[in-house]
Scaffold this active site. Sequence first.
Site, PDB file in Angstrom:
ATOM      1  N   GLY A 259       0.813  -1.214   0.000  1.00 40.87           N
ATOM      2  CA  GLY A 259       0.000   0.000   0.000  1.00 40.87           C
ATOM      3  C   GLY A 259       0.845   1.262   0.000  1.00 40.87           C
ATOM      4  O   GLY A 259       0.533   2.241  -0.699  1.00 40.87           O
ATOM      5  N   LYS A 260       1.915   1.268   0.788  1.00 44.11           N
ATOM      6  CA  LYS A 260       2.790   2.447   0.836  1.00 44.11           C
ATOM      7  C   LYS A 260       3.448   2.700  -0.517  1.00 44.11           C
ATOM      8  O   LYS A 260       3.575   3.857  -0.956  1.00 44.11           O
ATOM      9  CB  LYS A 260       3.861   2.258   1.911  1.00 44.11           C
ATOM     10  CG  LYS A 260       3.339   2.335   3.341  1.00 44.11           C
ATOM     11  CD  LYS A 260       4.457   2.126   4.349  1.00 44.11           C
ATOM     12  CE  LYS A 260       3.918   2.209   5.775  1.00 44.11           C
ATOM     13  NZ  LYS A 260       4.983   2.004   6.790  1.00 44.11           N
ATOM     14  N   ILE A 261       3.861   1.633  -1.167  1.00 44.39           N
ATOM     15  CA  ILE A 261       4.500   1.794  -2.477  1.00 44.39           C
ATOM     16  C   ILE A 261       3.487   2.288  -3.507  1.00 44.39           C
ATOM     17  O   ILE A 261       3.787   3.179  -4.316  1.00 44.39           O
ATOM     18  CB  ILE A 261       5.146   0.466  -2.921  1.00 44.39           C
ATOM     19  CG1 ILE A 261       6.295   0.101  -1.970  1.00 44.39           C
ATOM     20  CG2 ILE A 261       5.658   0.559  -4.352  1.00 44.39           C
ATOM     21  CD1 ILE A 261       6.799  -1.317  -2.130  1.00 44.39           C
ATOM     22  N   GLN A 262       2.281   1.734  -3.473  1.00 44.06           N
ATOM     23  CA  GLN A 262       1.238   2.208  -4.389  1.00 44.06           C
ATOM     24  C   GLN A 262       0.957   3.692  -4.178  1.00 44.06           C
ATOM     25  O   GLN A 262       0.817   4.453  -5.139  1.00 44.06           O
ATOM     26  CB  GLN A 262      -0.036   1.398  -4.189  1.00 44.06           C
ATOM     27  CG  GLN A 262       0.021  -0.004  -4.767  1.00 44.06           C
ATOM     28  CD  GLN A 262      -1.297  -0.735  -4.614  1.00 44.06           C
ATOM     29  OE1 GLN A 262      -1.962  -0.637  -3.586  1.00 44.06           O
ATOM     30  NE2 GLN A 262      -1.685  -1.475  -5.638  1.00 44.06           N
ATOM     31  N   SER A 263       0.878   4.098  -2.923  1.00 43.63           N
ATOM     32  CA  SER A 263       0.646   5.514  -2.627  1.00 43.63           C
ATOM     33  C   SER A 263       1.790   6.369  -3.154  1.00 43.63           C
ATOM     34  O   SER A 263       1.574   7.472  -3.682  1.00 43.63           O
ATOM     35  CB  SER A 263       0.491   5.726  -1.119  1.00 43.63           C
ATOM     36  OG  SER A 263      -0.649   5.058  -0.619  1.00 43.63           O
ATOM     37  N   GLY A 264       3.008   5.868  -3.018  1.00 43.23           N
ATOM     38  CA  GLY A 264       4.157   6.601  -3.533  1.00 43.23           C
ATOM     39  C   GLY A 264       4.106   6.775  -5.038  1.00 43.23           C
ATOM     40  O   GLY A 264       4.496   7.825  -5.569  1.00 43.23           O
TER      41      GLY A 264
ATOM     42  N   GLU B 270       6.892 -12.947  -0.783  1.00 47.86           N
ATOM     43  CA  GLU B 270       6.385 -14.263  -0.368  1.00 47.86           C
ATOM     44  C   GLU B 270       6.031 -14.144   1.098  1.00 47.86           C
ATOM     45  O   GLU B 270       6.841 -13.696   1.908  1.00 47.86           O
ATOM     46  CB  GLU B 270       7.450 -15.337  -0.613  1.00 47.86           C
ATOM     47  CG  GLU B 270       6.920 -16.760  -0.512  1.00 47.86           C
ATOM     48  CD  GLU B 270       7.013 -17.310   0.900  1.00 47.86           C
ATOM     49  OE1 GLU B 270       5.946 -17.681   1.448  1.00 47.86           O
ATOM     50  OE2 GLU B 270       8.123 -17.350   1.444  1.00 47.86           O
TER      51      GLU B 270
ATOM     52  N   CYS C  43       6.840 -21.072   6.314  1.00 50.90           N
ATOM     53  CA  CYS C  43       5.635 -20.561   5.661  1.00 50.90           C
ATOM     54  C   CYS C  43       4.923 -21.670   4.909  1.00 50.90           C
ATOM     55  O   CYS C  43       3.721 -21.576   4.642  1.00 50.90           O
ATOM     56  CB  CYS C  43       5.990 -19.414   4.721  1.00 50.90           C
ATOM     57  SG  CYS C  43       7.312 -19.802   3.570  1.00 50.90           S
TER      58      CYS C  43
END
Length: 575
Positions: free
Chosen positions: A297-302, A317, A351
């Site tokens: 989300g932070k990268i998309q906002s950037g 992953e 994982c």
Amino acid sequence: MLSARCLKSIYFKRSFSQLGHIKPPKHIRNEPVKPFRNIDLKDWDLLRASLMKFKSSSLEVPLVINGERIYDNNERALFPQTNPANHQQVLANVTQATEKDVMNAVKAAKDAKKDWYNLPFYDRSAIFLKAADLISTKYRYDMLAATMLGQGKNVYQAEIDCITELSDFFRYYVKYASDLYAQQPVESADGTWNKAEYRPLEGFVYAVSPFNFTAIAANLIGAPALMGNTVVWKPSQTAALSNYLLMTVLEEAGLPKGVINFIPGDPVQVTDQVLADKDFGALHFTGSTNVFKSLYGKIQSGVVEGKYRDYPRIIGETGGKNFHLVHPSANISHAVLSTIRGTFEFQGQKCSAASRLYLPESKSEEFLSDMFGILQSQNVVPMNTSASPISGGNLRGFMGPVIHEQSFDKLVKVIEDAKKDPELEILYGGQYDKSQGWFVGPTVIKAKRPDHPYMSTEFFGPILTVYEYPDTEFNEICDIIDNTSQYALTGAIFAKDRKAIEYADEKLKFSAGNFYINDKCTGAVVSQQWFGGARMSGTDDKAGGPNILSRFVSIRNTKENFYELTDFKYPSNYE
């Protein structure tokens, strides 16, 4: 006469043109696993010596920025990395990066970029091939000891992680990179020449590695760096000891200054600062689903805000709620043993670990009786440090501690909440002890309905939730498996009936990025089972396979024309 600058430019261009013609050594293969049998006395002696070395004193783990080691010097905080089997024992004091340190690491990565990507592929490859050899020979036992003590692994789990898988990543990525560079346009029209150039990404790559696999750290930094990128690396605090050793091995192998910058520190502070830089080019991440969602989300906002020079690549992953599905035709003994391994090895902190089990009613009693008998008779209950394989006592144990107090507390809550839930029944285990280490015993919980939250929530520990289904509803249970969890990482079907296998294989096509037939859902091997999941388990870019490298290159296609035009018109323009 050509200037020195022109000659240098021609040399660098030539180095790129040769990328597809340099072949890696033909002998690249998976690193053999040392079995550490009773008769392997030399291996045991070397391992014990390394364990004693790391336990005898605390190591100071510095930052490594542009090749310079930076210690706290009373100016920086220290994080004490402790032995999870004995939380009073500090293995390493880990220097924490300040804002200025992060800024310097980013600058170092940027400054090192041009020389690094202009270095011929042969030379970049040689560094990683040498590092793989150093890990599997000179540093084998030190790396095993650092991973065992710091991350709570027994010798086998450490061996298949920080030695074999780690070495395999470096070696096979050289092969895959060579294959990728060799992929060129298959057609060129008469009088033209077409070529593809696999450039590194613009900017730098930010690698965020987890505690549970030293090899994953090697993948996260090695894949982008091999392709000519430079890296800012934030390791897990609880894996800093083994990760720092990996950094020193890469340096010994010839890694130039600034190519990989090692900055342990506060995850939020470091990450926010890195993501704020306009030259941030890619995120290579392994960790929790919630953290990855937040970073995504932070990268998309950037991007929306115009913060970056390019669209950053996001490779991640994350978690899983992985399943074992047992068909009535299954070999029950084999399914039981596979489930014990897939669920409880490394305390379920993979994982890929099995976390939900679907049993046919006709075979449930046999399966569970066999499982509990094995767990009890083999004493698979790590309830004290003297029995822990990494405490210095019993080096041959199957299980050890969970990684830290937060993990311990979370798992204890899962167990205690299950005791109060009328729709759940603890069939086996439920023991825990934190007096000396963070120990949680193998626990099996029965759910009365297949949509109970315990069938969909990732616990990341040695806890298995079981649901019994009517034998006649195998098809329906496949639908339920597909729709129960947000994850799609690993899963397995156990059956002899080929029609059942075929049905599950097709029905669960999107339920797991790694699907196993009559085998446990853990243990992917580099080059053999490319690893990664979809849905909320990640971007499915397949670590250990060739596809992952394509995520760290930006392709430029060049057309060179050898014919000279004599007219601007096409034949169809004439009457």
